[in-house]
Enzyme design. Structure first.
Site, mmCIF file in Angstrom:
data_model
loop_
_atom_site.group_PDB
_atom_site.id
_atom_site.type_symbol
_atom_site.label_atom_id
_atom_site.label_comp_id
_atom_site.label_asym_id
_atom_site.label_seq_id
_atom_site.Cartn_x
_atom_site.Cartn_y
_atom_site.Cartn_z
ATOM 1 N N HIS A 165 0.844 -1.208 0.000
ATOM 2 C CA HIS A 165 0.000 0.000 0.000
ATOM 3 C C HIS A 165 0.877 1.254 0.000
ATOM 4 O O HIS A 165 0.666 2.178 -0.794
ATOM 5 C CB HIS A 165 -0.906 -0.014 1.242
ATOM 6 C CG HIS A 165 -1.720 1.224 1.448
ATOM 7 N ND1 HIS A 165 -3.080 1.281 1.203
ATOM 8 C CD2 HIS A 165 -1.388 2.471 1.892
ATOM 9 C CE1 HIS A 165 -3.532 2.493 1.476
ATOM 10 N NE2 HIS A 165 -2.520 3.237 1.902
ATOM 11 N N GLU A 166 1.853 1.291 0.895
ATOM 12 C CA GLU A 166 2.701 2.490 1.003
ATOM 13 C C GLU A 166 3.581 2.679 -0.236
ATOM 14 O O GLU A 166 3.751 3.788 -0.722
ATOM 15 C CB GLU A 166 3.545 2.437 2.286
ATOM 16 C CG GLU A 166 2.741 2.616 3.562
ATOM 17 C CD GLU A 166 1.897 3.886 3.583
ATOM 18 O OE1 GLU A 166 2.376 4.945 3.115
ATOM 19 O OE2 GLU A 166 0.746 3.837 4.046
ATOM 20 N N HIS A 169 1.719 4.372 -2.966
ATOM 21 C CA HIS A 169 1.616 5.840 -2.897
ATOM 22 C C HIS A 169 2.737 6.456 -3.738
ATOM 23 O O HIS A 169 2.566 7.519 -4.335
ATOM 24 C CB HIS A 169 1.711 6.335 -1.449
ATOM 25 C CG HIS A 169 0.411 6.267 -0.710
ATOM 26 N ND1 HIS A 169 -0.755 6.836 -1.190
ATOM 27 C CD2 HIS A 169 0.076 5.696 0.482
ATOM 28 C CE1 HIS A 169 -1.745 6.607 -0.329
ATOM 29 N NE2 HIS A 169 -1.264 5.917 0.677
ATOM 30 N N TYR A 180 -4.045 15.088 -2.170
ATOM 31 C CA TYR A 180 -4.507 14.355 -0.995
ATOM 32 C C TYR A 180 -5.649 15.066 -0.267
ATOM 33 O O TYR A 180 -5.522 15.486 0.875
ATOM 34 C CB TYR A 180 -3.324 14.104 -0.061
ATOM 35 C CG TYR A 180 -3.500 12.895 0.809
ATOM 36 C CD1 TYR A 180 -3.429 11.610 0.263
ATOM 37 C CD2 TYR A 180 -3.747 13.024 2.165
ATOM 38 C CE1 TYR A 180 -3.601 10.487 1.062
ATOM 39 C CE2 TYR A 180 -3.914 11.905 2.965
ATOM 40 C CZ TYR A 180 -3.840 10.646 2.411
ATOM 41 O OH TYR A 180 -4.014 9.528 3.205
ATOM 42 N N GLU A 189 -5.856 7.078 -1.949
ATOM 43 C CA GLU A 189 -5.913 6.006 -0.941
ATOM 44 C C GLU A 189 -6.448 4.712 -1.561
ATOM 45 O O GLU A 189 -5.945 3.620 -1.306
ATOM 46 C CB GLU A 189 -6.816 6.422 0.232
ATOM 47 C CG GLU A 189 -6.115 7.209 1.302
ATOM 48 C CD GLU A 189 -4.939 6.463 1.913
ATOM 49 O OE1 GLU A 189 -5.040 5.249 2.158
ATOM 50 O OE2 GLU A 189 -3.896 7.095 2.126
ATOM 51 N N ASP A 260 -10.024 14.392 8.185
ATOM 52 C CA ASP A 260 -9.514 13.369 7.257
ATOM 53 C C ASP A 260 -9.270 13.945 5.856
ATOM 54 O O ASP A 260 -9.558 13.297 4.854
ATOM 55 C CB ASP A 260 -10.486 12.170 7.204
ATOM 56 C CG ASP A 260 -9.932 10.975 6.432
ATOM 57 O OD1 ASP A 260 -8.720 10.718 6.532
ATOM 58 O OD2 ASP A 260 -10.707 10.303 5.737
ATOM 59 N N HIS A 265 -10.045 8.875 3.631
ATOM 60 C CA HIS A 265 -10.200 7.469 4.035
ATOM 61 C C HIS A 265 -11.679 7.074 4.130
ATOM 62 O O HIS A 265 -12.026 5.936 3.848
ATOM 63 C CB HIS A 265 -9.527 7.204 5.379
ATOM 64 C CG HIS A 265 -8.035 7.290 5.336
ATOM 65 N ND1 HIS A 265 -7.358 8.451 5.646
ATOM 66 C CD2 HIS A 265 -7.086 6.377 5.007
ATOM 67 C CE1 HIS A 265 -6.047 8.232 5.524
ATOM 68 N NE2 HIS A 265 -5.860 6.988 5.136
#
Length: 351
Positions: A165-166, A169, A180, A189, A260, A265
Site C-alpha cells: 500500500h505504502e 503511494h 490528498y 488512498e 480526514d 479514508h
C-alpha cells in the site's frame, strides 16, 4: 487552493489516531505529534526528486535497501540489508526485504512496471522507525515502518498489504500526483488499497473469491476494537466506529479538510467496493491491471480527479483492453454495474 490544511498521512489515518489519543492512548498521541516533521521531510524529498533526471536510471533493475532507524526518527540511519545480501538476525528486516521484493515482482509480472517510478528506482525501507510508532509512511522516495506499541497496533512491517500500500503511494506520485484531499485524495488512498490487496492475494495464493478483502488486519493488536482498518468488500464494517462509507449518497462535499483531509479514508470505501465487485467477476489481477492502465490516463485522472472521472478512465481503458483481447468481453458492463452499485454513474462521453 486549500493546501495549507491538508497533509498526507500514513497507513493508519490521523482521525483514528486522534480518537485513540482522546481516549488516553499516549502512543497514538506521540505518533500524531510527528506529523509536521514527516511533512517537511516529504516536501524536501519531492523537491530533490524533481531535480534529478529520471533518464539517468531508466531501465535498470531496482535494488532493495533496508535501514534500521534504531527507534529514532532518522531515515537511512544504519544499512542492515541490501539487494542480494545475507539474511539479517532481525526478522522484521528480512520480512520487509521480502515484502518489498514481492511488491516489485507483482509490479513487473502483472503490471509490467519497473519499480515505483517505472524506471528501476531503488526501494528503500526504514524499519524500527521511532519508538512505539503506530504507523507506516511513504515519504517521496522511501518507506518508514513503525513497530506499533503492541496493544492497539503491532509491527507494521509484518504486513504485506501495508508495505505494498505504502509503496503504491509512490507509484501514484509518479503517475498522476492525485492531490490528498476530497475525491482525488480518496482515489489516491483507493489505488493504494487496490494494489496492496492485489499484491497480498498474489503472495498468499488467494483469488477474489477466497480473499477476505480486509486492509490492515495483520497489524491490529489485541486491544483494537475490530478485525482490520478497512474492508473493501463491506466498507464501514472493519471495526467499531469505522467511518468508511460504501455509497456515493453518503459523500459530503462540504466536509472540512481538517476532517480526514475532506474524507480521503472515509470515501475511499466507495471506489474500493466497486473494485471488489469488479474483481469478483473478472479476477483480481485483471481488475488491478485495468485500474493501473486507467491511472496512466493523465488527461482524465488529473491531480484533482473525481470518482466520475476515474470511472470514465477505467471504462476507456476497459474498452481498449477488451479490444486487444487482454480482458474478458463483459468487462465494460461489469465495471459499469460495479460503480452503479456504489452510486457512481458515468456521464456519456462527448462525441
Amino acid at each position: 487552493m486549500s493546501g495549507d490544511h491538508k497533509h498526507e498521512e500514513g497507513f493508519i489515518p490521523n482521525y483514528l489516531l486522534k480518537e485513540l489519543a482522546e481516549k488516553g492512548n499516549e502512543n497514538a498521541e506521540k505518533t500524531l505529534a510527528v506529523t509536521k516533521e514527516i511533512e517537511e521531510k516529504r516536501a524536501e524529498v519531492k523537491k530533490n526528486l524533481t531535480e534529478r533526471s529520471i533518464m539517468e536510471i531508466n531501465g535498470r533493475s531496482p535494488k532493495r535497501l533496508v535501514y534500521d532507524s534504531e527507534n529514532t526518527g532518522e531515515f537511512q540511519r544504519k544499512l542492515v540489508r541490501q539487494e542480494g545480501g545475507p539474511n539479517s538476525t532481525d526478522d522484521i528486516v528480512n520480512i520487509t526485504y521480502d515484502y518489498c521484493g514481492k511488491t516489485l515482482e507483482y509490479f513487473k509480472q502483472k503490471l509490467n512496471r519497473n519499480s515505483i517510478d517505472g524506471a528501476g528506482m531503488d526501494v528503500i525501507s526504514n524499519v524500527h522507525f521511532r519508538k512505539n510508532y503506530n504507523n507506516a509512511i511513504w515519504v517521496g522516495d522511501q518507506l518508514a515502518l513503525g513497530d506499533g506499541a503492541g496493544r492497539i497496533f503491532i509491527n507494521l512491517g509484518r504486513s504485506i498489504d501495508v508495505v505494498a500500500h505504502e509503496i503504491t503511494h509512490g507509484v501514484t506520485q509518479f503517475l498522476n500526483e492525485l492531490e490528498y484531499e476530497r475525491q482525488s485524495g480518496a482515489l489516491n488512498e483507493h489505488f493504494s488499497d487496490v494494489i496492496g490487496t492485489a499484491v497480498q492475494q498474489f503472495v498468499k495464493g488467494q483469488t477474489a473469491d477466497t480473499a477476505d478483502w480486509l486492509i490492515g488486519d495483520e497489524i491490529v493488536g489485541p486491544n483494537f476494537p475490530g478485525k482490520a482498518l478497512r474492508s473493501m468488500k463491506a466498507p464501514g464494517t472493519a471495526y467499531d466506529g469505522d467511518r468508511q462509507v460504501a455509497h456515493f449518497d453518503n459523500f459530503d462535499p462540504n466536509l472540512p479538510l481538517s476532517d480526514d483531509n475532506g474524507g480521503v479514508h472515509y470515501y475511499s470505501g466507495i471506489p474500493n467496493k466497486a473494485f471488489y465487485l469488479t474483481a469478483v467477476k473478472i479476477g483480481t489481477d485483471k481488475a488491478a491491471f485495468l485500474w493501473y492502465t486507467a491511472w496512466h490516463n493523465r488527461k482524465i485522472i488529473h491531480p484533482y480527479a473525481t470518482f466520475k472521472e476515474a470511472l470514465r478512465a477505467i471504462l476507456e481503458s476497459a474498452e481498449t483492453l477488451v479490444h486487444r483481447g487482454e480482458l474478458p468481453q463483459e468487462t465494460v458492463s461489469v465495471v459499469k454495474n460495479a460503480f452503479e452499485e456504489v452510486g457512481v454513474v458515468s456521464a456519456p462521453v462527448p462525441v
